[in-house]
Write an enzyme that holds these catalytic residues in place. Structure first.
Site, PDB file in Angstrom:
ATOM      1  CB  SER A 157      -0.894  -0.040   1.243  1.00 52.21           C
ATOM      2  OG  SER A 157      -1.853   0.958   1.190  1.00 52.21           O
ATOM      3  NE  ARG A 198       0.259   5.485   9.928  1.00 50.75           N
ATOM      4  CZ  ARG A 198       0.880   4.340   9.773  1.00 50.75           C
ATOM      5  NH1 ARG A 198       2.023   4.261   9.141  1.00 50.75           N
ATOM      6  NH2 ARG A 198       0.355   3.231  10.253  1.00 50.75           N
ATOM      7  CG  HIS A 216      -2.329   3.839   4.440  1.00 49.38           C
ATOM      8  ND1 HIS A 216      -2.522   3.413   5.724  1.00 49.38           N
ATOM      9  CD2 HIS A 216      -2.247   2.721   3.690  1.00 49.38           C
ATOM     10  CE1 HIS A 216      -2.567   2.098   5.757  1.00 49.38           C
ATOM     11  NE2 HIS A 216      -2.396   1.647   4.529  1.00 49.38           N
TER      12      HIS A 216
END
Ligand SMILES: C/C1=C2N=C(/C=C3N=C(/C(C)=C4\N[C@@](C)([C@@H]5N=C1[C@](C)(CCC(=O)O)[C@H]5CC(=O)O)[C@@](C)(CC(=O)O)[C@@H]4CCC(=O)O)[C@@](C)(CC(=O)O)[C@@H]\3CCC(=O)O)C(C)(C)[C@@H]/2CCC(=O)O
Length: 225
Positions: free
Chosen positions: A33, A56, A59
């Protein structure tokens, strides 16, 4: 494909199921990912430490073009990480933000606080003629000096924080300010993005949210992917 299992009484039950191939290893899923995000996002405008936070945040929302809306001060990562290492509390506008903070990433077993459940808050908000999330900042005041603030839901909380600071309230070490939505989110983030006296990371426009905010906080606490 058919699979057999025994039920509670020991009878064999035949299951017709489709065995789909998909990745089941959590660590591998995270690795792939983050590699995908880094391959597909334009992180060139960010210093390496801020880029780790932006990765992040992406994400958490699946939108690689979030990079176009993120604004961060050059010192926000050092300010937030330093404060957390020194034991600063994390002040959250919503329980959803607080729940998303990964406790094992925190360097000093930091307190993660949200005051939305405080007795009397609805009455206080009514007296102040504001939302509960904004009124809850009154409970932040004794902890605000040097704290790390995480606002991921309520635009009114971000507006109120900036007003309080302008009125002389203690200053947090760093602010993750990414409220979401259609009423006040863009305006409050825009206001934060103009502040030269604060360390912050924000998302311009309507995007934001508790998950993005908690993810940013998690990256600020610990750069490990
Ligand atoms: C106007 C509000 C907005 N809420 C949004 C999105 C979501 N909110 C969820 C939930 C469960 C909660 N939102 C409250 C914070 C509640 N939301 C508001 C307020 C009415 C005002 C905030 C503001 O405008 O600044 C706010 C209540 C208040 O008086 O402050 C919440 C406390 C309401 C409640 O259930 O009591 C609650 C938070 C609970 C917690 O975690 O502690 C959603 C899950 C929506 C849903 O339930 O359907 C969702 C989560 C989004 C996220 O990522 O956090 C908006 C869109 C942010 C909106 C403000 C802007 C707008 O355009 O309207």
């Amino acid at each position: 494909m058919q699979r057999s299992v025994a039920d509670a009484a020991g009878h064999v039950v035949r299951l017709a199921c489709i065995m789909t191939e998909y990745l089941r290893d959590g660590a591998a899923i995270y690795r792939e990912s983050f590699a995908t995000i880094r391959a597909e996002s334009d992180l060139a405008g960010f210093a390496d430490d801020v880029a780790t936070v932006v990765v992040r945040m992406i994400h958490a929302c699946g939108q690689t073009d979030l990079t176009t809306d993120v604004v961060a001060t050059p010192g926000v990562v050092d300010a937030a990480r330093g404060a957390l290492r020194a034991g600063a509390p994390i002040l959250c506008d919503a329980n959803m933000v607080a729940s998303g903070v990964t406790r094992r990433r925190l360097p000093a077993d930091n307190e993660v606080l949200c005051f939305l459940g405080e007795p009397g808050l609805p009455e206080l908000a009514a007296r102040m003629e504001t939302t509960r999330t904004a009124a809850a900042l009154q409970f932040w005041l004794p902890r605000l000096e040097g704290a790390v603030v995480a606002i991921g839901n309520a635009p009114t909380a971000l507006f109120a924080l900036l007003d309080l600071i302008d009125d002389g309230a203690p200053r947090p070490a760093a602010i993750v300010g990414a409220p979401v939505g259609f009423i006040g989110a863009a305006e409050s983030c825009e206001l934060l993005s103009t502040r030269e006296d604060l360390e912050f990371i924000t998302v311009r426009g309507r995007r934001g949210g508790s998950a993005i905010t908690a993810a940013a906080l998690n990256a600020l606490a610990d750069p490990a992917e």
